[in-house]
Design a protein around this motif. Structure first.
Motif, PDB file in Angstrom:
ATOM      1  N   SER A 179       0.857  -1.182   0.000  1.00  0.00           N
ATOM      2  CA  SER A 179       0.000   0.000   0.000  1.00  0.00           C
ATOM      3  C   SER A 179       0.892   1.231   0.000  1.00  0.00           C
ATOM      4  CB  SER A 179      -0.892  -0.017   1.241  1.00  0.00           C
ATOM      5  OG  SER A 179      -1.664   1.151   1.310  1.00  0.00           O
ATOM      6  N   PRO A 180       0.874   2.011  -1.082  1.00  0.00           N
ATOM      7  CA  PRO A 180       1.731   3.198  -1.123  1.00  0.00           C
ATOM      8  C   PRO A 180       1.305   4.234  -0.083  1.00  0.00           C
ATOM      9  CG  PRO A 180       0.298   3.102  -3.060  1.00  0.00           C
ATOM     10  CD  PRO A 180       0.068   1.847  -2.282  1.00  0.00           C
ATOM     11  N   GLU A 181       2.269   4.716   0.657  1.00  0.00           N
ATOM     12  CA  GLU A 181       2.012   5.723   1.688  1.00  0.00           C
ATOM     13  C   GLU A 181       2.827   6.966   1.367  1.00  0.00           C
ATOM     14  OE1 GLU A 181      -0.117   5.439   4.248  1.00  0.00           O
ATOM     15  OE2 GLU A 181      -0.682   3.389   3.666  1.00  0.00           O
ATOM     16  N   ASP A 182       2.155   8.113   1.316  1.00  0.00           N
ATOM     17  CA  ASP A 182       2.858   9.374   1.055  1.00  0.00           C
ATOM     18  C   ASP A 182       4.007   9.557   2.035  1.00  0.00           C
ATOM     19  OD1 ASP A 182       1.225  10.048  -1.054  1.00  0.00           O
ATOM     20  OD2 ASP A 182      -0.146  11.244   0.160  1.00  0.00           O
ATOM     21  N   GLY A 183       5.114  10.051   1.513  1.00  0.00           N
ATOM     22  CA  GLY A 183       6.266  10.343   2.353  1.00  0.00           C
ATOM     23  C   GLY A 183       7.198   9.171   2.581  1.00  0.00           C
ATOM     24  N   THR A 184       6.871   7.992   2.034  1.00  0.00           N
ATOM     25  CA  THR A 184       7.749   6.831   2.223  1.00  0.00           C
ATOM     26  C   THR A 184       8.662   6.665   1.015  1.00  0.00           C
ATOM     27  OG1 THR A 184       6.208   5.272   1.213  1.00  0.00           O
ATOM     28  CG2 THR A 184       6.001   5.639   3.600  1.00  0.00           C
ATOM     29  N   HIS A 185       9.754   5.978   1.237  1.00  0.00           N
ATOM     30  CA  HIS A 185      10.697   5.672   0.162  1.00  0.00           C
ATOM     31  C   HIS A 185      10.017   4.885  -0.953  1.00  0.00           C
ATOM     32  CE1 HIS A 185      14.244   4.159  -1.902  1.00  0.00           C
ATOM     33  NE2 HIS A 185      13.824   2.932  -1.663  1.00  0.00           N
ATOM     34  N   ALA A 186       9.184   3.932  -0.582  1.00  0.00           N
ATOM     35  CA  ALA A 186       8.583   3.025  -1.557  1.00  0.00           C
ATOM     36  C   ALA A 186       7.702   3.741  -2.569  1.00  0.00           C
ATOM     37  CB  ALA A 186       7.770   1.955  -0.840  1.00  0.00           C
ATOM     38  N   VAL A 187       7.088   4.825  -2.178  1.00  0.00           N
ATOM     39  CA  VAL A 187       6.180   5.522  -3.091  1.00  0.00           C
ATOM     40  C   VAL A 187       6.945   6.180  -4.242  1.00  0.00           C
ATOM     41  CG1 VAL A 187       5.993   7.839  -2.088  1.00  0.00           C
ATOM     42  CG2 VAL A 187       3.970   6.742  -3.034  1.00  0.00           C
ATOM     43  N   THR A 188       8.244   6.373  -4.062  1.00  0.00           N
ATOM     44  CA  THR A 188       9.062   7.003  -5.106  1.00  0.00           C
ATOM     45  C   THR A 188       9.670   5.993  -6.072  1.00  0.00           C
ATOM     46  OG1 THR A 188      11.135   6.903  -3.841  1.00  0.00           O
ATOM     47  CG2 THR A 188       9.698   8.818  -3.457  1.00  0.00           C
ATOM     48  N   LEU A 189       9.531   4.718  -5.780  1.00  0.00           N
ATOM     49  CA  LEU A 189      10.160   3.687  -6.606  1.00  0.00           C
ATOM     50  C   LEU A 189       9.429   3.485  -7.923  1.00  0.00           C
ATOM     51  CD1 LEU A 189      10.909   1.020  -3.856  1.00  0.00           C
ATOM     52  CD2 LEU A 189      12.504   2.654  -4.871  1.00  0.00           C
ATOM     53  N   THR A 190      10.215   3.138  -8.932  1.00  0.00           N
ATOM     54  CA  THR A 190       9.618   2.780 -10.221  1.00  0.00           C
ATOM     55  C   THR A 190       9.249   1.305 -10.173  1.00  0.00           C
ATOM     56  OG1 THR A 190      11.800   2.301 -11.111  1.00  0.00           O
ATOM     57  CG2 THR A 190      10.952   4.532 -11.451  1.00  0.00           C
ATOM     58  N   ASP A 191       8.796   0.790 -11.257  1.00  0.00           N
ATOM     59  CA  ASP A 191       8.426  -0.626 -11.362  1.00  0.00           C
ATOM     60  C   ASP A 191       7.296  -1.005 -10.408  1.00  0.00           C
ATOM     61  OD1 ASP A 191      10.367  -1.064 -13.322  1.00  0.00           O
ATOM     62  OD2 ASP A 191      11.891  -1.535 -11.835  1.00  0.00           O
ATOM     63  N   GLN A 192       6.277  -0.158 -10.351  1.00  0.00           N
ATOM     64  CA  GLN A 192       5.109  -0.483  -9.551  1.00  0.00           C
ATOM     65  C   GLN A 192       4.472  -1.756 -10.103  1.00  0.00           C
ATOM     66  OE1 GLN A 192       3.983   1.359  -6.771  1.00  0.00           O
ATOM     67  NE2 GLN A 192       5.882   2.502  -6.996  1.00  0.00           N
ATOM     68  N   VAL A 193       4.058  -2.643  -9.232  1.00  0.00           N
ATOM     69  CA  VAL A 193       3.430  -3.902  -9.630  1.00  0.00           C
ATOM     70  C   VAL A 193       1.934  -3.643  -9.812  1.00  0.00           C
ATOM     71  CG1 VAL A 193       2.927  -6.276  -8.919  1.00  0.00           C
ATOM     72  CG2 VAL A 193       5.160  -5.250  -8.390  1.00  0.00           C
ATOM     73  N   PRO A 194       1.373  -4.032 -10.954  1.00  0.00           N
ATOM     74  CA  PRO A 194      -0.066  -3.838 -11.138  1.00  0.00           C
ATOM     75  C   PRO A 194      -0.855  -4.528 -10.027  1.00  0.00           C
ATOM     76  CG  PRO A 194       0.967  -4.506 -13.205  1.00  0.00           C
ATOM     77  CD  PRO A 194       2.002  -4.654 -12.124  1.00  0.00           C
ATOM     78  N   ARG A 195      -1.888  -3.861  -9.554  1.00  0.00           N
ATOM     79  CA  ARG A 195      -2.682  -4.393  -8.445  1.00  0.00           C
ATOM     80  C   ARG A 195      -3.243  -5.781  -8.773  1.00  0.00           C
ATOM     81  NH1 ARG A 195      -4.822  -3.065  -3.687  1.00  0.00           N
ATOM     82  NH2 ARG A 195      -6.911  -3.779  -3.152  1.00  0.00           N
ATOM     83  N   SER A 196      -3.673  -5.980 -10.011  1.00  0.00           N
ATOM     84  CA  SER A 196      -4.240  -7.277 -10.388  1.00  0.00           C
ATOM     85  C   SER A 196      -3.199  -8.392 -10.255  1.00  0.00           C
ATOM     86  CB  SER A 196      -4.802  -7.235 -11.811  1.00  0.00           C
ATOM     87  OG  SER A 196      -3.785  -6.903 -12.739  1.00  0.00           O
ATOM     88  N   LEU A 197      -1.947  -8.122 -10.616  1.00  0.00           N
ATOM     89  CA  LEU A 197      -0.882  -9.104 -10.485  1.00  0.00           C
ATOM     90  C   LEU A 197      -0.562  -9.351  -9.008  1.00  0.00           C
ATOM     91  CD1 LEU A 197       1.262 -10.973 -11.660  1.00  0.00           C
ATOM     92  CD2 LEU A 197       2.754  -8.967 -11.938  1.00  0.00           C
ATOM     93  N   ALA A 198      -0.520  -8.281  -8.228  1.00  0.00           N
ATOM     94  CA  ALA A 198      -0.268  -8.428  -6.794  1.00  0.00           C
ATOM     95  C   ALA A 198      -1.362  -9.269  -6.140  1.00  0.00           C
ATOM     96  CB  ALA A 198      -0.171  -7.055  -6.137  1.00  0.00           C
ATOM     97  N   LEU A 199      -2.613  -9.060  -6.551  1.00  0.00           N
ATOM     98  CA  LEU A 199      -3.724  -9.857  -6.012  1.00  0.00           C
ATOM     99  C   LEU A 199      -3.595 -11.328  -6.387  1.00  0.00           C
ATOM    100  CD1 LEU A 199      -6.742  -7.440  -6.540  1.00  0.00           C
ATOM    101  CD2 LEU A 199      -5.970  -8.401  -4.359  1.00  0.00           C
ATOM    102  N   GLU A 200      -3.162 -11.606  -7.626  1.00  0.00           N
ATOM    103  CA  GLU A 200      -2.935 -12.999  -8.047  1.00  0.00           C
ATOM    104  C   GLU A 200      -1.874 -13.647  -7.168  1.00  0.00           C
ATOM    105  OE1 GLU A 200      -1.957 -13.584 -12.177  1.00  0.00           O
ATOM    106  OE2 GLU A 200      -3.544 -12.195 -12.806  1.00  0.00           O
ATOM    107  N   ARG A 201      -0.795 -12.924  -6.932  1.00  0.00           N
ATOM    108  CA  ARG A 201       0.294 -13.450  -6.110  1.00  0.00           C
ATOM    109  C   ARG A 201      -0.174 -13.681  -4.676  1.00  0.00           C
ATOM    110  NH1 ARG A 201       5.180  -9.571  -8.475  1.00  0.00           N
ATOM    111  NH2 ARG A 201       5.370 -10.677 -10.457  1.00  0.00           N
ATOM    112  N   LEU A 202      -0.951 -12.762  -4.160  1.00  0.00           N
ATOM    113  CA  LEU A 202      -1.468 -12.902  -2.801  1.00  0.00           C
ATOM    114  C   LEU A 202      -2.352 -14.142  -2.704  1.00  0.00           C
ATOM    115  CD1 LEU A 202      -2.579 -10.226  -0.395  1.00  0.00           C
ATOM    116  CD2 LEU A 202      -4.212 -12.015  -0.911  1.00  0.00           C
TER     117      LEU A 202
END
Length: 167
Positions: free
Chosen positions: A117-140
């Motif tokens: 879950s991207p959170e404003d102000g965190t390092h992770a929100v600035t990263l490229t290569d965001q994983v599509p939500r549908s793919l993340a849901l499949e993996r989960l």
């Protein structure tokens, strides 16, 4: 360690939650086992070394497996729980496959799986290569289904055994 010892001297049950694997020293393991509640809630988050590095976290799957095996060697009743984040930016199919293989080998008693879950102000929100939500849901879902079977097998192994429990 001293606090765990002091608390366990006062109460019948002492259970630590959310242990960082980097802080799980031999002395802490022995202290936890001495409480009579061999429960290890490990905050692993993932097992792929490259992916954990992207997450700015310590560790990797083989080290985690070694530690779990050593603890089970000290106490066959040791119970393990962890949680894992799926869909963190940059997570690859190879990272996911490593997690699935780890789950199969580790045979954790319980595991929780959560979507990044991207959170404003965190390092992770600035990263490229965001994983599509549908793919993340499949993996989960894939991890959850695998772990559900493992958890059921672990519970089935308790049938016919006596355990002291707190309800």
């Amino acid at each position: 360690i001293e606090l765990v010892r002091d608390v366990s001297a006062l109460f019948d049950r002492t259970r630590l939650l959310y242990l960082y694997p980097s802080a799980l020293t031999d002395e802490l393991v022995e202290t936890i086992l001495a409480t009579g509640v061999p429960y290890f809630d490990l905050s692993l988050q993932h097992v792929s070394r490259p992916h954990l590095a992207r997450m700015r976290r310590w560790g990797e799957g083989e080290r985690f497996l070694d530690r779990i095996e050593r603890i089970r060697g000290l106490d066959a009743n040791a119970t393990f729980r962890s949680s894992f984040i799926l869909g963190y930016p940059g997570e690859t199919e190879e990272d996911h496959d490593r997690l699935l293989a780890f789950l199969e080998e580790a045979q954790l008693d319980w595991a929780g799986f959560f979507l990044f879950s991207p959170e404003d102000g965190t390092h992770a929100v600035t990263l490229t290569d965001q994983v599509p939500r549908s793919l993340a849901l499949e993996r989960l879902q894939e991890c959850g289904e695998l772990q559900d079977g493992i958890t059921a097998q672990r519970r089935d192994q308790l049938v016919g055994k006596r355990r002291v429990v707190l309800v």
